[in-house]
Enzyme design. Structure first.
Site, PDB file in Angstrom:
ATOM      1  N   VAL A  42       0.841  -1.196   0.000  1.00  0.00           N
ATOM      2  CA  VAL A  42       0.000   0.000   0.000  1.00  0.00           C
ATOM      3  C   VAL A  42       0.878   1.248   0.000  1.00  0.00           C
ATOM      4  CG1 VAL A  42      -1.741   1.290   1.310  1.00  0.00           C
ATOM      5  CG2 VAL A  42      -1.840  -1.210   1.222  1.00  0.00           C
ATOM      6  N   CYS A  43       0.552   2.171  -0.885  1.00  0.00           N
ATOM      7  CA  CYS A  43       1.233   3.464  -0.964  1.00  0.00           C
ATOM      8  C   CYS A  43       0.330   4.491  -0.284  1.00  0.00           C
ATOM      9  CB  CYS A  43       1.477   3.821  -2.429  1.00  0.00           C
ATOM     10  SG  CYS A  43       2.261   5.420  -2.662  1.00  0.00           S
ATOM     11  N   LEU A  44       0.677   4.842   0.942  1.00  0.00           N
ATOM     12  CA  LEU A  44      -0.134   5.747   1.747  1.00  0.00           C
ATOM     13  C   LEU A  44       0.816   6.585   2.593  1.00  0.00           C
ATOM     14  CD1 LEU A  44      -3.071   6.472   2.693  1.00  0.00           C
ATOM     15  CD2 LEU A  44      -2.832   4.666   4.389  1.00  0.00           C
TER      16      LEU A  44
END
Length: 162
Positions: A94-96
């Site tokens: 996840v890119c957060l």
């Protein structure tokens, strides 16, 4: 050694807090080690899609891997490889911003905040931080085709009781 104890204590506290108070429909728990004990560094989790969104009526599986440097460094949160979303790498990572130590990660961020943040990201992708080119392209250029792909994916993770 003190750093390791701090990490273990923090993860145990996160687990205790989660068991006492977590959002409805979510789950998160340590995996079992080969000897049957709890592996506090590796967790399985599930995030329900928000009601009245394309993601509704499904629970999306995640793994959470706490690094040796936790809580100074964020955990790695991953969907299964190939998960279709503009802000999820092909590997599932996840890119957060709250999971990025160069951006918004803070040691005080809780497991609950992380999972709620990932749930929010599902329905509100960040087009300025693409991690997966095909999903990003459809999301930004052909919303109808993007939504069709999301509905197909949602069926794969559908909750059987709904």
């Amino acid at each position: 050694m003190a750093e390791r104890n701090l990490r273990t204590e923090r993860i145990q506290q996160e687990r205790k807090n989660w068991r006492k108070d977590h959002p409805f429909g979510f789950y998160a728990k340590p995996m079992k080690a080969p000897d049957g004990s709890l592996d506090l560094l590796n967790w399985t989790a599930g995030i329900p899609g928000k009601s009245n969104t394309l993601w509704d009526n499904a629970t999306y599986p995640l793994t959470i891997i706490f690094p040796e440097e936790y809580p100074a460094k964020p955990p790695k949160v991953k969907f299964p490889a190939g998960f279709y979303h503009p802000n999820v790498y092909p590997s599932g990572t996840v890119c957060l911003s709250i999971l990025n130590e160069e951006q918004d990660w803070r040691p005080a961020i809780s497991l609950k905040q992380i999972l709620l943040g990932v749930q929010e990201l599902l329905n509100t992708p960040n087009p300025d931080s693409p991690a997966q080119e095909p999903a990003w392209r459809l999301y930004t250029k052909d919303r109808v085709a993007y939504e069709k792909k999301i509905r197909e994916q949602t069926k794969r993770y559908a909750n059987p009781d709904k």
